[in-house]
Design a protein around this motif. Structure first.
Motif, PDB file in Angstrom:
ATOM      1  N   GLN A   1      -2.054   5.807   0.630  1.00 31.74           N
ATOM      2  CA  GLN A   1      -1.885   4.357   0.683  1.00 31.74           C
ATOM      3  C   GLN A   1      -0.645   3.960   1.483  1.00 31.74           C
ATOM      4  N   TYR A   2       0.375   4.829   1.450  1.00 29.70           N
ATOM      5  CA  TYR A   2       1.589   4.546   2.221  1.00 29.70           C
ATOM      6  C   TYR A   2       1.351   4.812   3.707  1.00 29.70           C
TER       7      TYR A   2
ATOM      8  N   ARG B   1      -1.470   4.439   5.221  1.00 30.00           N
ATOM      9  CA  ARG B   1      -2.244   3.272   5.702  1.00 30.00           C
ATOM     10  C   ARG B   1      -1.317   2.091   5.989  1.00 30.00           C
ATOM     11  N   PHE B   2      -0.351   1.878   5.107  1.00 31.60           N
ATOM     12  CA  PHE B   2       0.615   0.798   5.307  1.00 31.60           C
ATOM     13  C   PHE B   2       1.396   1.001   6.606  1.00 31.60           C
TER      14      PHE B   2
ATOM     15  N   LYS C   1      -9.492   9.000   5.158  1.00 29.44           N
ATOM     16  CA  LYS C   1      -8.975   7.946   4.267  1.00 29.44           C
ATOM     17  C   LYS C   1      -7.451   7.994   4.177  1.00 29.44           C
TER      18      LYS C   1
ATOM     19  N   SER D   1      -5.422  10.395   4.452  1.00 24.47           N
ATOM     20  CA  SER D   1      -4.837  11.596   3.852  1.00 24.47           C
ATOM     21  C   SER D   1      -4.431  12.545   4.982  1.00 24.47           C
TER      22      SER D   1
ATOM     23  N   GLU E   1      -1.217  16.030   1.918  1.00 20.81           N
ATOM     24  CA  GLU E   1      -0.543  15.144   0.958  1.00 20.81           C
ATOM     25  C   GLU E   1       0.652  15.829   0.281  1.00 20.81           C
TER      26      GLU E   1
END
Length: 357
Positions: free
Chosen positions: A233-234, A236-237, A271, A273, A341
């Motif tokens: 999620q980070y 992607r940000f 996604k 990752s 990750e």
């Protein structure tokens, strides 16, 4: 993007051949260093017993405390004797730091990495800016060499990670924020007054920089990033919000003991990752069962990261990193396992304090 079995077998054979060459080098009196020659006298002669990578299980896990406790000269191969060496430090906030000596490994590692970045994002001849640890770190010389290798020069803004760790551990978050502000302000000044197209920094500093200045308008076309945990999620940000999909993003996983593991380009199915692949055969990353470290975990499972370094300058078998990761399948152009990750070991069992770097 999958890799066929023939390529995987060829990579394994190349690794085994390289391993035999490195073992012969480090454990022969004509070429080896005092540390490993002394170790062999007390244990066994790896030149006769280590023929394949799997045979490294005969070694115990390397204890990096010996890099703190022993004089650097014990690591000098006989063939390098009398040749001044670089001294690189890793980790530590107090007391004697761990040190790795070297000569040309960092140059070889980063010259190889140069072929993995796009000229569109890091135009040859365009200036770079590094915002991160300099001082006794290998990273400073490595980034400058990478820039020079690509026909570029590099500006620097220093960050002292030991000070950051210390104030965070003392819960002095105001000092940590003030220090980050100090570092970011220096970087903004360079970007405003000099033409810079390539940037190396950490994710947190990248985020802080983007709050102060439009990176694309400032001339940045590529960001080479490393230094801390990046959950999907980070990532992607960073890609969508901070870099706005306009700037090339090259996450890396590396340290003084390994060198540099490059990431494969992100695909929609990933996604966000990130998966990193070690620079085999010079270094090998495995994801092992923390409770049975001679066993790999299954693909897709979490485990502890184990590093083996295999160069003529430095031999380090089966070192358990303070990281954990997901084991991933080989993916073109890499015919060996990847680690995904990456995060601090035991991150799910204890609260991890997020640093500013």
């Amino acid at each position: 993007m999958s890799v066929d079995q023939a390529a995987i077998k060829a990579a394994q054979e190349k690794l085994d051949a390289h391993l035999r060459e490195i073992v012969q080098w480090h454990f022969s009196p004509e070429t080896g260093c005092p540390f490993w020659l002394g170790w062999a006298k007390k244990n066994f002669d790896p030149r006769t017993e280590i023929k394949h990578f799997a045979d490294l299980q005969k070694f115990p896990h390397f204890q990096d405390e010996s890099l703190r406790d022993l004089q650097p000269e014990v690591w000098v191969p006989a063939k390098f004797k009398g040749r001044p060496f670089n001294i690189f430090e890793t980790g530590g906030t107090t007391g004697m730091p761990k040190q790795r000596i070297g000569w040309d490994d960092y140059k070889v590692d980063y010259e190889e990495f140069s072929g993995k970045v796009s000229d569109e994002h890091f135009p040859r001849g365009g200036a770079w800016l590094m915002v991160g640890p300099t001082g006794p770190r290998r990273l400073r010389l490595a980034i400058e060499h990478l820039a020079n290798f690509r026909g570029s020069s590099c500006y620097f803004v220093d960050l002292d990670p030991r000070w950051v760790k210390k104030v965070i551990s003392n819960k002095q978050t105001d000092q940590a924020k003030a220090y980050m502000e100090h570092v970011v302000d220096q970087a903004v000044t360079i970007l405003k007054h000099r033409k810079v197209s390539g940037l190396f920094t950490t994710p947190k500093l990248l985020e802080a920089l983007a709050e102060k200045i439009d990176l694309y308008d400032a001339g940045i076309r590529g960001v080479f990033c490393g230094g801390t945990t990046m959950a999907p999620q980070y990532v992607r940000f960073i890609v969508e919000e901070v870099l706005e999909g306009r700037i090339g993003f090259y996450p890396t996983y590396g340290n003084t003991l390994m060198g540099l593991a490059a990431s494969v380009p992100l695909l929609p199915g990933d996604k966000f990752s990130i998966t990193y692949y070690a620079p085999q055969p010079r270094a090998v990353l495995r994801v092992v069962d923390p409770n049975q470290t001679d066993q790999l975990v299954d693909y897709g499972a979490w485990g502890r990261v184990e590093l083996t370094t295999l160069t003529r300058e430095f031999f380090m078998p089966r070192f358990l990193e303070r990281d954990e990761a997901i084991r991933r399948e080989p993916r073109a152009p890499y015919a060996w396992d990847g680690v995904a990750e990456v995060r601090p070991f035991g991150a799910m069992e204890k609260k991890i304090v997020e640093g500013v770097y």
